[in-house]
Design an enzyme around this catalytic site. Structure first.
Site, PDB file in Angstrom:
ATOM      1  N   HIS A  82       8.479  -2.408  -1.718  1.00  0.00           N
ATOM      2  CA  HIS A  82       7.152  -2.468  -1.089  1.00  0.00           C
ATOM      3  C   HIS A  82       6.609  -3.894  -1.165  1.00  0.00           C
ATOM      4  O   HIS A  82       6.661  -4.533  -2.208  1.00  0.00           O
ATOM      5  CB  HIS A  82       6.202  -1.521  -1.840  1.00  0.00           C
ATOM      6  CG  HIS A  82       4.805  -1.544  -1.310  1.00  0.00           C
ATOM      7  ND1 HIS A  82       4.390  -0.736  -0.286  1.00  0.00           N
ATOM      8  CD2 HIS A  82       3.730  -2.298  -1.653  1.00  0.00           C
ATOM      9  CE1 HIS A  82       3.113  -0.982  -0.020  1.00  0.00           C
ATOM     10  NE2 HIS A  82       2.687  -1.926  -0.839  1.00  0.00           N
ATOM     11  N   LYS A 187       0.543   5.410  -3.724  1.00  0.00           N
ATOM     12  CA  LYS A 187       1.438   5.695  -2.592  1.00  0.00           C
ATOM     13  C   LYS A 187       2.902   5.610  -3.027  1.00  0.00           C
ATOM     14  O   LYS A 187       3.750   6.335  -2.521  1.00  0.00           O
ATOM     15  CB  LYS A 187       1.132   4.730  -1.448  1.00  0.00           C
ATOM     16  CG  LYS A 187      -0.220   5.071  -0.791  1.00  0.00           C
ATOM     17  CD  LYS A 187      -0.674   4.056   0.224  1.00  0.00           C
ATOM     18  CE  LYS A 187      -1.123   2.784  -0.393  1.00  0.00           C
ATOM     19  NZ  LYS A 187      -1.959   1.904   0.401  1.00  0.00           N
TER      20      LYS A 187
HETATM   21  N1  URA Z   1      -2.249  -2.766  -0.116  1.00  0.00           N
HETATM   22  C1  URA Z   1      -2.656  -1.496  -0.378  1.00  0.00           C
HETATM   23  O1  URA Z   1      -1.961  -0.534  -0.090  1.00  0.00           O
HETATM   24  N2  URA Z   1      -3.854  -1.315  -0.961  1.00  0.00           N
HETATM   25  C2  URA Z   1      -4.667  -2.346  -1.300  1.00  0.00           C
HETATM   26  O2  URA Z   1      -5.735  -2.113  -1.836  1.00  0.00           O
HETATM   27  C3  URA Z   1      -4.232  -3.655  -1.012  1.00  0.00           C
HETATM   28  C4  URA Z   1      -3.000  -3.831  -0.423  1.00  0.00           C
END
Ligand code: URA
Length: 433
Positions: A82, A187
């Site tokens: 990610h 996530k």
């Molecule tokens: N990416 C994300 O998924 N959330 C954030 O708060 C900042 C970058």
């Protein structure tokens, strides 16, 4: 329990109990706690931070606000790479087929670009007919065939992050380390993988403008991973110049394909090889990162990574021939060449400015609802440390609508910061944690 008392406690820097965090988040998700109270709470967190126990509870509740997906049906070592968001960041497009050719799987949720940063979904959607998996079954089917499984974010996964992020966006609470850490990690924890590799971008074009902040964010995310019993590795990578040469969508797909044919920009290679090496190490295939290079070289040189990318494109509804025929990608009507107005060594390329120069010609979104023009973009020919002569070509803009192209050109010229003194080439990977 009352929301106002919880806000007051956070305001006064007192520690919240699990029950209080649960009351607040579940109440907000259910619509029982209004935006104005949650806004006050977020601002209190912005100033007073959260303890690691609070942050873990907060993140787990976010994760559990939607579906949590496991991939028992995929029999591979699964990596979830990610990126925190960058300019010219086509790492997922290059890395996923490499990991697959190395016998692993890259299975992840991918995002759309916003503001000056690009998103993997938009890059792949340059390909006519390409559809991201929208369900777990679709993803598993494609991942079992190709080793690559990318799914777009849906309302069913971490809905609380979506709600909180929209509120943060309008209450000046986005740049808070605990809020960013919980947003990203909720996530990552909602999807099963054997290792999470976070590419935390650092510099002008990134959320984290300096190494110290980026390290703090990384440590908090690693701690959340530990609390959730998940392995997290972090690569801190440079965003003080765009990654590679292409900034846009279709042009980034071309750069990614060229990489898999052995034609690569050094900085992109450094980031991709480092992440692939870490994945091999976590899988237990190599003891030291350096041992991985030969294995990665092999899957590029023998064409197996490129073949996997073409299969992934085909399985996702696109034409696999495009890896050898770029005419199958959308093409902009016009090109504007940009020549340096001065001579000197490139000291810095203001990356956010380049991202915005691409956005205003249609390659990115100023607002979430904006449509993207996949054909347009910018190619940068010179990188930090290189010497350029007056009138030497430094970039090209590919555009369809001439409306903002002069402004885009001026932004690109302005972004190149030159100096008379020799400048060292920048390292792409700043640190591995
Ligand atoms: N990416 C994300 O998924 N959330 C954030 O708060 C900042 C970058």
């Amino acid at each position: 329990m009352r929301a106002v008392d919880i806000i007051q406690k956070k305001r006064d820097n007192e520690k919240l109990s699990d029950k209080e965090i649960e009351f607040l988040l579940n109440g907000y998700l259910a619509g029982d706690i209004p935006d104005y109270q949650m806004s006050a709470f977020l601002m209190a967190v912005y100033f007073n931070d959260m303890s690691q126990e609070e942050l873990l509870k907060f993140t787990m509740l976010m994760r559990d606000s939607g579906d949590v997906i496991k991939f028992d049906e995929i029999n591979r070592f699964l990596v979830d790479k990610h990126s925190t968001g960058g300019v010219g960041d086509k790492v997922t497009v290059v890395l996923s087929p490499i990991l697959s050719a190395l016998g692993m799987g890259n299975v992840k949720l991918s995002g759309k670009g916003l503001g000056h940063t690009g998103g993997t979904i938009d890059k792949f959607e340059s390909i006519k007919g390409f559809r991201f998996s929208t369900t777990k079954d679709e993803l598993v089917k494609i991942a079992n065939k190709t080793g690559v499984g990318l799914m777009g974010y849906s309302d069913k996964i971490v809905p609380l992050d979506k709600k909180l992020y929209s509120l943060r966006d309008v209450t000046a609470t986005v740049p808070s380390i605990p809020l960013i850490a919980s947003s990203i990690m909720s996530k990552k924890l909602a999807i099963h993988s054997d290792v999470i590799i976070l590419d935390v971008k650092v510099g002008d074009g990134a959320f984290m403008k300096n190494l110290e902040l980026a390290e703090k964010l990384s440590e908090r995310m690693i701690e959340i991973g530990k609390g959730a019993d998940r392995k997290v590795r972090v690569v801190l990578s440079n965003m003080d110049e765009p990654l590679g040469h292409a900034v846009g969508n279709a042009n980034e797909i071309i750069e990614a394909i060229e990489f898999l044919k052995g034609n690569y920009a050094d900085d992109l290679k450094e980031v991709v090889y480092t992440i692939a090496s870490l994945a091999l190490k976590e899988k237990g295939e190599v003891k030291e990162l350096e041992e991985a290079k030969e294995k990665i070289d092999k899957v590029i040189n023998d064409g197996s990574a490129l073949k996997i990318l073409s299969e992934f494109i085909e399985e996702s509804g696109g034409n696999k021939e495009l890896v050898n025929n770029y005419d199958l990608l959308p093409k902009a009507k016009s090109v504007m060449e940009i020549f340096s107005e001065k001579e000197g060594y490139i000291k810095k390329i203001k990356t956010e400015e380049i991202g915005k120069a691409a956005m205003i010609i249609g390659a990115g979104r100023a607002k979430k609802e904006d449509e993207i023009d996949h054909a347009v973009g910018i190619n940068i020919f010179k990188k930090v440390g290189e010497k350029i002569a007056k009138n030497e070509k430094i970039a090209e803009i590919y555009y369809n609508n001439g409306e903002n192209v002069e402004e885009s050109k001026n932004m690109i010229l302005e972004a190149f910061v030159l100096t008379e003194e020799k400048v060292e080439k920048q390292k792409a990977v700043l640190k591995i944690i």
